[in-house]
Design a protein around this motif. Structure first.
Motif, PDB file in Angstrom:
ATOM      1  N   LEU A   1       0.796  -1.228   0.000  1.00  0.00           N
ATOM      2  CA  LEU A   1       0.000   0.000   0.000  1.00  0.00           C
ATOM      3  C   LEU A   1       0.838   1.293   0.000  1.00  0.00           C
ATOM      4  N   VAL A   2       1.708   1.458   0.977  1.00  0.00           N
ATOM      5  CA  VAL A   2       2.392   2.740   1.167  1.00  0.00           C
ATOM      6  C   VAL A   2       3.412   3.036   0.071  1.00  0.00           C
ATOM      7  N   MET A   3       4.265   2.088  -0.232  1.00  0.00           N
ATOM      8  CA  MET A   3       5.343   2.354  -1.193  1.00  0.00           C
ATOM      9  C   MET A   3       4.826   2.771  -2.572  1.00  0.00           C
ATOM     10  N   PRO A   4       3.824   2.097  -3.136  1.00  0.00           N
ATOM     11  CA  PRO A   4       3.340   2.547  -4.452  1.00  0.00           C
ATOM     12  C   PRO A   4       2.740   3.955  -4.410  1.00  0.00           C
ATOM     13  N   ILE A   5       2.029   4.276  -3.331  1.00  0.00           N
ATOM     14  CA  ILE A   5       1.446   5.620  -3.212  1.00  0.00           C
ATOM     15  C   ILE A   5       2.564   6.658  -3.087  1.00  0.00           C
ATOM     16  N   TRP A   6       3.518   6.390  -2.219  1.00  0.00           N
ATOM     17  CA  TRP A   6       4.618   7.324  -1.956  1.00  0.00           C
ATOM     18  C   TRP A   6       5.434   7.582  -3.223  1.00  0.00           C
ATOM     19  N   LEU A   7       5.857   6.507  -3.881  1.00  0.00           N
ATOM     20  CA  LEU A   7       6.670   6.669  -5.083  1.00  0.00           C
ATOM     21  C   LEU A   7       5.870   7.284  -6.219  1.00  0.00           C
ATOM     22  N   GLY A   8       4.599   6.909  -6.335  1.00  0.00           N
ATOM     23  CA  GLY A   8       3.743   7.493  -7.359  1.00  0.00           C
ATOM     24  C   GLY A   8       3.544   8.983  -7.147  1.00  0.00           C
ATOM     25  N   ALA A   9       3.372   9.388  -5.882  1.00  0.00           N
ATOM     26  CA  ALA A   9       3.187  10.803  -5.569  1.00  0.00           C
ATOM     27  C   ALA A   9       4.428  11.619  -5.911  1.00  0.00           C
ATOM     28  N   LEU A  10       5.585  10.992  -5.826  1.00  0.00           N
ATOM     29  CA  LEU A  10       6.833  11.681  -6.154  1.00  0.00           C
ATOM     30  C   LEU A  10       7.149  11.647  -7.649  1.00  0.00           C
ATOM     31  N   GLY A  11       6.334  10.915  -8.408  1.00  0.00           N
ATOM     32  CA  GLY A  11       6.554  10.825  -9.849  1.00  0.00           C
ATOM     33  C   GLY A  11       7.683   9.887 -10.245  1.00  0.00           C
ATOM     34  N   PHE A  12       8.030   8.949  -9.368  1.00  0.00           N
ATOM     35  CA  PHE A  12       9.102   7.999  -9.670  1.00  0.00           C
ATOM     36  C   PHE A  12       8.642   7.082 -10.797  1.00  0.00           C
ATOM     37  N   ALA A  13       9.401   7.044 -11.875  1.00  0.00           N
ATOM     38  CA  ALA A  13       9.025   6.280 -13.066  1.00  0.00           C
ATOM     39  C   ALA A  13       8.900   4.783 -12.800  1.00  0.00           C
ATOM     40  N   GLY A  14       9.641   4.263 -11.838  1.00  0.00           N
ATOM     41  CA  GLY A  14       9.604   2.834 -11.536  1.00  0.00           C
ATOM     42  C   GLY A  14       8.644   2.468 -10.419  1.00  0.00           C
ATOM     43  N   ALA A  15       7.708   3.374 -10.099  1.00  0.00           N
ATOM     44  CA  ALA A  15       6.764   3.104  -9.017  1.00  0.00           C
ATOM     45  C   ALA A  15       5.910   1.889  -9.354  1.00  0.00           C
ATOM     46  N   PRO A  16       5.744   0.979  -8.391  1.00  0.00           N
ATOM     47  CA  PRO A  16       4.875  -0.173  -8.650  1.00  0.00           C
ATOM     48  C   PRO A  16       3.415   0.264  -8.705  1.00  0.00           C
ATOM     49  N   PRO A  17       2.572  -0.544  -9.317  1.00  0.00           N
ATOM     50  CA  PRO A  17       1.150  -0.202  -9.370  1.00  0.00           C
ATOM     51  C   PRO A  17       0.534  -0.296  -7.981  1.00  0.00           C
ATOM     52  N   PHE A  18      -0.589   0.387  -7.807  1.00  0.00           N
ATOM     53  CA  PHE A  18      -1.318   0.317  -6.541  1.00  0.00           C
ATOM     54  C   PHE A  18      -2.546  -0.548  -6.717  1.00  0.00           C
ATOM     55  N   PRO A  19      -2.773  -1.500  -5.874  1.00  0.00           N
ATOM     56  CA  PRO A  19      -1.881  -2.023  -4.845  1.00  0.00           C
ATOM     57  C   PRO A  19      -0.778  -2.863  -5.480  1.00  0.00           C
ATOM     58  N   ASN A  20       0.327  -2.951  -4.794  1.00  0.00           N
ATOM     59  CA  ASN A  20       1.500  -3.648  -5.311  1.00  0.00           C
ATOM     60  C   ASN A  20       1.366  -5.147  -5.038  1.00  0.00           C
TER      61      ASN A  20
END
Length: 164
Positions: free
Chosen positions: A116-135
């Motif tokens: 839950l947290v990591m995909p939201i956090w990385l997605g919010a920062l615009g990290f290109a390698g962010a996993p999908p939510f939910p991961n």
């Protein structure tokens, strides 16, 4: 002169020895999980994703390790507070019970943090390698669960040994 009675919580009875045990267990467990992240999990989690959570562009392996260790220590201390203030307090003091709680804490860490947290956090920062939510992926989430369990068992056992 009046006497004021203040209720105390179980968390207020946490000793510095218990906090140190949670921190030490978290540090050791993070090393073990970090090695799994480096050599088993295919994605460059330590070099790219973890530093990206704090705005550090990778590859930044040293920063990833430092952040990962910090997370491990904080989550180790959180484990101590959680078990000290809950119904599993006595189970956490028993060595066999601590193994069960370590597995449960590892699964919980995966569900909350990796799924839950990591995909939201990385997605919010615009990290290109962010996993999908939910991961939720196979075998990625399974390997992450194993890694979080490998992390959490030293935390739980360290706590149990500190209260004996």
């Amino acid at each position: 002169m009046s006497t004021i009675t203040r209720p105390t919580s179980a968390v207020s009875s946490v000793t510095s020895k218990q906090v140190a045990a949670g921190a030490a267990g978290g540090f050791v467990g993070s090393i073990l999980f970090g090695l799994i992240m480096m050599y088993v999990i295919p994605a460059p989690i330590l070099e790219m994703a973890i530093p990206a959570m704090y705005g550090i562009e990778g590859p930044a392996l040293l920063a990833g390790w430092a952040i990962h260790q910090f997370h491990g220590v904080v989550l180790g201390i959180a484990y101590v507070g959680l078990v000290q203030s809950s119904a599993v307090r006595e189970t956490a003091r028993d060595l066999r019970g601590s193994l069960v709680l370590g597995v449960a804490y590892g699964v919980l860490a995966t569900l909350v943090l990796a799924v839950l947290v990591m995909p939201i956090w990385l997605g919010a920062l615009g990290f290109a390698g962010a996993p999908p939510f939910p991961n939720l992926s196979f075998p990625g989430t399974l390997v992450s669960t194993v890694g979080h369990i490998v992390y959490a068992v030293p935390v739980a056992v360290g706590y149990a040994l500190s209260v004996r």
